[in-house]
Design an enzyme around this catalytic site. Structure first.
Site, short mmCIF file in Angstrom:
data_model
loop_
_atom_site.label_atom_id
_atom_site.label_comp_id
_atom_site.label_asym_id
_atom_site.label_seq_id
_atom_site.Cartn_x
_atom_site.Cartn_y
_atom_site.Cartn_z
N LYS A 146 50.41 43.08 36.94
CA LYS A 146 49.11 43.65 37.29
C LYS A 146 49.18 45.13 37.67
O LYS A 146 48.22 45.88 37.46
CB LYS A 146 48.48 42.85 38.42
CG LYS A 146 48.13 41.41 38.06
CD LYS A 146 47.03 41.32 37.02
CE LYS A 146 46.58 39.89 36.79
NZ LYS A 146 45.49 39.79 35.79
N GLU A 188 38.41 42.01 41.88
CA GLU A 188 38.39 40.56 42.09
C GLU A 188 39.83 40.09 42.03
O GLU A 188 40.69 40.76 41.49
CB GLU A 188 37.58 39.88 40.99
CG GLU A 188 38.33 39.61 39.69
CD GLU A 188 38.83 40.84 38.93
OE1 GLU A 188 39.84 40.70 38.21
OE2 GLU A 188 38.22 41.92 39.06
N SER A 236 55.38 36.85 33.58
CA SER A 236 54.39 37.80 34.08
C SER A 236 54.43 38.02 35.58
O SER A 236 53.90 39.02 36.07
CB SER A 236 52.99 37.35 33.67
OG SER A 236 52.74 36.03 34.13
#
Length: 399
Positions: A93, A115, A380
Site C-alpha cells: 500500500k 478508507e 502483498s
C-alpha cells in the site's frame, strides 16, 4: 482473442463497459482536476524522481524476488515470492500512498483522507501524511477495527484520526461510503487517497500506475534469475491493487498466464463470500460500474472473508475488462484454505503472510503437481496484523 499490449481507459475512465465517473455533480470538478494533475505529474521528471527517491530510501524498494525453495519442493514448481511484505508499513500500500500524497501536495491540499479494511492502507496513508506534514483522517468499519486493533493503534500513533463507521456491514464498503461523503463536503481542502483500483475515474488509473512498480521490478528480476519470463502469476484480489500491480507490466507477454484469487469465504451463497467473479452482477458502487455482489433488487449484499482486506462487494473495473478479454482468470479460496496456507508458508519458509496474501499461497498449494515450471506470487503483505485474529479463530490465547 488477441491479448492486449496495454489496458487504457478512455477520457471518462471506461475500460470497455466498466469504470466511469458515477458521482455527484459537486465532485466532478475535483475529479477532473485530479485527473489533469496526475497526467501532468506522471510526465514531470521532477515528480517521478522525487517519488522514486521516497520509494527507494524510505519505503525500501526494490523489494526482493525470493526463491521459496521448500515451498517449491512441496508444489513441484519453481516458486518466487515478490516480497512486498518487506516494505515499510508491511504491505504494498505504501507504493500508492506516497504517490498520492505527493500529488495532493502538488495540488496544494493539506488534508488527506482514506478508507481502510485490513488497516494496511490506513497505516500507509497515515505514514505518508506524517512524512509530508499533512492532516489525516482514516475511515474504518467497527468490525474491521476490532479484528485489526494493532493497525488502529499504529494509525493513531502516526498522528491520524481514525473515525469508526458503525452502520451497515461495518466493514470496508461502509468506510468507503463515509470517506466519499467527507470528500464531497471538504473537496476544496482535501484529497481522497483511495486505496485500490476502484471508485470513480481517475482513481483506478492512478492506483494502477503507482502499484505497477511491483510488476516492473518482477519482470527484470525474474529474467535475471531464470533468463526468461514466468509461466504463471498469482495474486489475491480484493479491490485489485496488488494484483494489477503485478499483472499490468506483463500484459504484453502472451506466454505469461495470470490468475487472481478471490475470497471464497464460507462457501457458495450470497453473504457467505466476497467472490465477485463467482456471484457478482453488473452494477454501480462507489462511483464506478463493475461487478458487484448484490441481490435481485440491486441492494448491496453483505460479504464475508476471514481477511478484512478482501471483504468488499465490488472489484476494480479494469480486472473485469481483462477477464472479458480472456487475459486474466479468477478463482476462489475458502477461509479454511487460506488459514492452512497462512500456517504452512510460515513453517515452510519462515514467512508469516497477511491473510490476503495467504489466499494466493493457498491457490498455489491447491495446484500442487499441476503447476507450470515458474510461478511468481505477489506476497502483498506480512501477517503481523492478522496474528491476533488467527489465534482467536483457532481458539488460542496470546500470552
Amino acid at each position: 482473442m488477441a491479448r492486449p499490449q496495454q489496458s487504457t481507459p478512455d477520457e471518462r475512465g471506461h475500460f470497455g463497459p466498466y469504470g466511469g465517473m458515477f458521482v455527484p455533480e459537486t465532485l466532478m470538478p475535483a475529479l477532473l482536476e485530479l485527473g489533469r494533475e496526475f497526467q501532468a505529474a506522471r510526465q514531470d521528471p521532477a515528480f517521478r524522481d522525487e517519488l522514486d527517491g521516497y520509494l527507494a530510501e524510505y519505503a525500501g524498494r526494490p523489494t526482493p524476488l525470493y526463491f521459496a525453495a521448500r515451498l517449491s519442493e512441496v508444489v513441484e514448481s519453481r516458486v518466487y515470492l515478490k516480497r512486498e511484505d518487506l516494505l515499510h508499513t508491511g504491505a504494498h500500500k505504501i507504493n500508492n500512498t506516497l504517490g498520492q500524497a505527493l500529488l495532493a501536495r502538488r495540488m496544494g491540499k493539506k488534508r488527506i483522507i482514506a478508507e481502510t479494511g485490513a488497516g494496511q492502507h490506513g497505516v500507509a496513508t497515515a505514514t505518508a501524511a506524517a512524512v509530508f506534514g499533512m492532516e489525516c483522517v482514516v475511515y474504518m468499519g467497527s468490525e474491521d477495527m476490532e479484528r485489526q486493533a494493532l493497525n488502529v493503534f499504529r494509525m493513531r500513533q502516526l498522528g491520524a484520526e481514525v473515525r469508526e463507521v458503525t452502520h451497515g456491514s461495518r466493514t470496508l464498503k461502509d468506510a468507503i461510503t463515509e470517506a466519499m461523503r467527507d470528500y464531497v463536503t471538504n473537496v476544496r481542502t482535501t484529497n481522497y487517497v483511495l486505496g485500490s483500483i476502484l471508485g470513480p475515474h481517475p482513481y483506478p488509473l492512478i492506483v494502477r500506475e503507482f502499484q505497477s512498480v511491483i510488476g516492473r521490478e518482477a519482470r527484470e528480476q525474474i529474467v535475471a534469475r531464470e533468463r526468461r519470463q514466468p509461466d504463471l502469476l498469482l495474486a489475491c484480489v480484493g479491490g485489485g491493487s496488488n494484483s494489477i500491480g503485478l499483472f499490468h507490466p506483463f500484459l504484453g507477454d502472451e506466454s505469461v498466464d495470470m490468475l487472481g484469487v478471490e475470497a471464497g469465504g464460507l462457501g457458495d451463497g450470497l453473504g457467505r463470500h466476497a467472490a465477485r467473479f463467482l456471484g457478482g452482477t453488473l452494477g454501480v458502487l462507489h462511483g464506478d460500474r463493475t461487478l458487484v455482489l448484490q441481490d435481485a433488487s440491486g441492494q448491496i449484499a453483505r460479504t464475508h472473508s476471514i481477511s478484512a482486506g478482501l471483504d468488499y462487494a465490488a472489484v476494480g473495473p479494469e480486472l473485469v475488462h481483462l477477464r472479458d478479454q480472456g487475459r486474466v482468470r479468477f478463482t476462489t479460496v475458502s477461509d479454511d484454505e487460506a488459514l492452512d496456507a497462512f500456517s504452512r508458508l510460515s513453517k515452510l519458509e519462515g514467512i508469516i503472510p497477511a491473510l490476503e496474501s495467504a489466499h494466493a499461497v493457498a491457490q498455489l498449494l491447491k495446484m500442487a503437481g499441476e503447476l507450470p515450471e515458474i510461478v511468481i506470487i505477489n506476497l502483498s503483505g506480512r501477517g503481523d496484523k492478522d496474528v491476533q485474529a488467527v489465534a482467536k479463530h483457532l481458539g488460542e490465547e496470546l500470552h
